[in-house]
Design a protein around this motif. Sequence first.
Motif, mmCIF file in Angstrom:
data_model
loop_
_atom_site.group_PDB
_atom_site.id
_atom_site.type_symbol
_atom_site.label_atom_id
_atom_site.label_comp_id
_atom_site.label_asym_id
_atom_site.label_seq_id
_atom_site.Cartn_x
_atom_site.Cartn_y
_atom_site.Cartn_z
ATOM 1 N N ILE A 57 24.896 23.761 -11.329
ATOM 2 C CA ILE A 57 23.615 23.944 -12.362
ATOM 3 C C ILE A 57 23.621 22.971 -13.391
ATOM 4 O O ILE A 57 24.924 22.907 -13.979
ATOM 5 C CB ILE A 57 23.418 25.648 -12.684
ATOM 6 N N ASP A 58 22.776 22.686 -13.790
ATOM 7 C CA ASP A 58 22.543 21.928 -15.104
ATOM 8 C C ASP A 58 22.631 22.839 -16.160
ATOM 9 O O ASP A 58 21.321 23.328 -16.701
ATOM 10 C CB ASP A 58 21.035 21.063 -14.980
ATOM 11 N N ILE A 59 23.805 22.985 -16.896
ATOM 12 C CA ILE A 59 24.149 24.030 -17.692
ATOM 13 C C ILE A 59 23.837 23.316 -19.370
ATOM 14 O O ILE A 59 24.274 22.045 -19.317
ATOM 15 C CB ILE A 59 25.422 24.434 -17.720
ATOM 16 N N ASP A 60 23.314 23.947 -20.012
ATOM 17 C CA ASP A 60 23.160 23.561 -21.450
ATOM 18 C C ASP A 60 24.576 23.960 -22.132
ATOM 19 O O ASP A 60 24.592 25.159 -22.150
ATOM 20 C CB ASP A 60 22.006 24.512 -22.039
ATOM 21 N N ARG A 61 25.169 22.748 -22.383
ATOM 22 C CA ARG A 61 26.691 23.249 -22.989
ATOM 23 C C ARG A 61 26.352 23.868 -24.337
ATOM 24 O O ARG A 61 27.581 24.754 -24.588
ATOM 25 C CB ARG A 61 27.209 22.022 -23.051
ATOM 26 N N ASP A 62 25.722 23.491 -25.166
ATOM 27 C CA ASP A 62 25.657 24.234 -26.250
ATOM 28 C C ASP A 62 25.103 25.533 -26.226
ATOM 29 O O ASP A 62 25.725 26.569 -26.881
ATOM 30 C CB ASP A 62 24.485 23.590 -27.350
ATOM 31 N N LYS A 63 24.172 25.894 -25.349
ATOM 32 C CA LYS A 63 23.746 27.364 -24.919
ATOM 33 C C LYS A 63 25.225 28.246 -24.427
ATOM 34 O O LYS A 63 25.272 29.172 -24.865
ATOM 35 C CB LYS A 63 22.818 27.145 -24.210
ATOM 36 N N LEU A 64 25.680 27.354 -23.655
ATOM 37 C CA LEU A 64 27.046 28.274 -23.130
ATOM 38 C C LEU A 64 28.138 28.403 -24.115
ATOM 39 O O LEU A 64 28.572 29.420 -24.132
ATOM 40 C CB LEU A 64 27.612 27.048 -21.971
ATOM 41 N N ARG A 65 28.435 27.607 -24.893
ATOM 42 C CA ARG A 65 29.207 27.828 -25.989
ATOM 43 C C ARG A 65 28.779 28.854 -26.939
ATOM 44 O O ARG A 65 29.559 29.803 -27.475
ATOM 45 C CB ARG A 65 29.365 26.521 -26.951
ATOM 46 N N ALA A 66 27.576 28.914 -27.404
ATOM 47 C CA ALA A 66 26.910 30.042 -28.146
ATOM 48 C C ALA A 66 27.017 31.319 -27.378
ATOM 49 O O ALA A 66 27.575 32.322 -28.187
ATOM 50 C CB ALA A 66 25.518 30.023 -28.412
ATOM 51 N N GLN A 67 26.588 31.360 -26.213
ATOM 52 C CA GLN A 67 26.960 32.456 -25.362
ATOM 53 C C GLN A 67 28.436 33.131 -25.118
ATOM 54 O O GLN A 67 28.844 34.411 -25.305
ATOM 55 C CB GLN A 67 26.284 32.424 -23.853
ATOM 56 N N ALA A 68 29.372 32.154 -25.186
ATOM 57 C CA ALA A 68 30.611 32.467 -24.836
ATOM 58 C C ALA A 68 31.158 33.030 -26.385
ATOM 59 O O ALA A 68 32.171 33.831 -26.130
ATOM 60 C CB ALA A 68 31.452 30.958 -24.605
ATOM 61 N N LEU A 69 30.944 32.399 -27.396
ATOM 62 C CA LEU A 69 31.105 32.908 -28.973
ATOM 63 C C LEU A 69 30.915 34.510 -28.777
ATOM 64 O O LEU A 69 31.551 35.226 -29.264
ATOM 65 C CB LEU A 69 30.784 32.058 -29.768
ATOM 66 N N LYS A 70 29.545 34.506 -28.440
ATOM 67 C CA LYS A 70 28.821 35.987 -28.535
ATOM 68 C C LYS A 70 29.750 36.925 -27.731
ATOM 69 O O LYS A 70 30.024 38.054 -28.197
ATOM 70 C CB LYS A 70 27.619 36.065 -27.818
ATOM 71 N N TYR A 71 30.131 36.634 -26.454
ATOM 72 C CA TYR A 71 30.970 37.239 -25.608
ATOM 73 C C TYR A 71 32.356 37.501 -25.711
ATOM 74 O O TYR A 71 33.294 37.920 -24.991
ATOM 75 C CB TYR A 71 30.502 37.448 -24.214
ATOM 76 N N ASP A 72 32.681 36.509 -26.866
ATOM 77 C CA ASP A 72 34.285 36.461 -27.139
ATOM 78 C C ASP A 72 35.054 35.819 -25.873
ATOM 79 O O ASP A 72 35.976 36.435 -25.448
ATOM 80 C CB ASP A 72 34.929 37.767 -27.526
ATOM 81 N N VAL A 73 34.458 35.091 -25.109
ATOM 82 C CA VAL A 73 35.390 34.378 -24.173
ATOM 83 C C VAL A 73 35.145 32.760 -24.118
ATOM 84 O O VAL A 73 35.437 32.001 -23.405
ATOM 85 C CB VAL A 73 34.550 34.721 -22.539
ATOM 86 N N ASP A 74 35.089 32.383 -25.560
ATOM 87 C CA ASP A 74 34.795 30.951 -25.795
ATOM 88 C C ASP A 74 36.128 30.222 -25.259
ATOM 89 O O ASP A 74 36.096 29.109 -24.932
ATOM 90 C CB ASP A 74 34.824 30.604 -27.305
ATOM 91 N N ASP A 75 37.483 30.807 -25.552
ATOM 92 C CA ASP A 75 38.616 29.867 -25.043
ATOM 93 C C ASP A 75 38.694 29.624 -23.583
ATOM 94 O O ASP A 75 38.967 28.722 -23.054
ATOM 95 C CB ASP A 75 39.825 30.630 -25.403
ATOM 96 N N VAL A 76 38.216 30.636 -22.719
ATOM 97 C CA VAL A 76 38.181 30.245 -21.587
ATOM 98 C C VAL A 76 37.101 29.439 -21.008
ATOM 99 O O VAL A 76 37.255 28.481 -20.103
ATOM 100 C CB VAL A 76 37.968 31.566 -20.619
#
Length: 307
Positions: free
Chosen positions: A252-271
């Motif tokens: 999928i054409d992922i929005d990397r900025d949005k992915l990073r923001a969601q990862a921070l929200k769910y505390d999975v940013d390292d992964v």
Amino acid sequence: MLTEGEFRALIVLRGEMTVSELATNLDRSLSYTSELVTRLGTAGLVKIRRQGKTKQIRLSDTKALELLGNLTQQYSHIDWPELLSGSALRVCYYLDTPRTATDLARRADVHRSTVHRALSPLQHRGIVYQTDDNTYALNEGFEQLSVFAQELAHQTHRQTVKAQIDTYTILWESLDEFLVQTDTEIVDENFTPTGPDQFQRYDLPLLARDRRYYLYSETTEDLSPETLCCHMLVIDSGARTRSYCLLLLSHIDIDRDKLRAQALKYDVDDVVDELCTYLNTSGDQRTSRLPEWEDFQELAEEYGVTA
């Protein structure tokens, strides 16, 4: 989270009282107090027992009320209902660590001016202080205030999901949202299906599981692939799940900025950072929980994904 009146009712209520007795102690009308009791009962904060035509009420056995009792006993000179009504408790939810007003506003979904306005009375009473780098933090002895706010939100989430199903596990939660695992279907519109079975939406049919996963949110209308990826990592961050997330990120054409923001929200940013680095380097930079690049290419071919 709680109105000033609800706070005062919880503090005044000791032992078992009738609604009339509580109204007298609050110096409020019987109809007003009855509405308070109904709301607190729905929230699971008070137990209501009928004795003839009379309602007997008492506090429920929740961690949040135990913490509130500790606060009011230890700092009986502080008018907690006045200080914590409005947005103050929403902001305190995120004061488990020092945070800037901008960060608090984003997380609590309020304006920056609201953060300053809500915390100013707490700062005046020595409950909150500002550090040299302009972050807000709770003073020593008041750390339980953030825990109380979190436990209160957790109690609300429990009541929300218990209205739908009996058996469940809350896997992640924030102030207004939570991710829940259950064996039973939930049809309420505020529960959005997520997890492995949602990969079919992106032509990635994963092995079906008996367990079901839902995001409870009153604002989320659709589940983005970025959010789905983060949910998968909250559900299970093992090697197989990471490989599935790699498939999704490749397909999928992922929005990397949005992915990073969601990862921070769910505390999975390292992964998530590890997954993105792996794909960016074609597997040259990988951790032990990520497949060899050749193995991932074989998996991707099985699902018709270009790695």
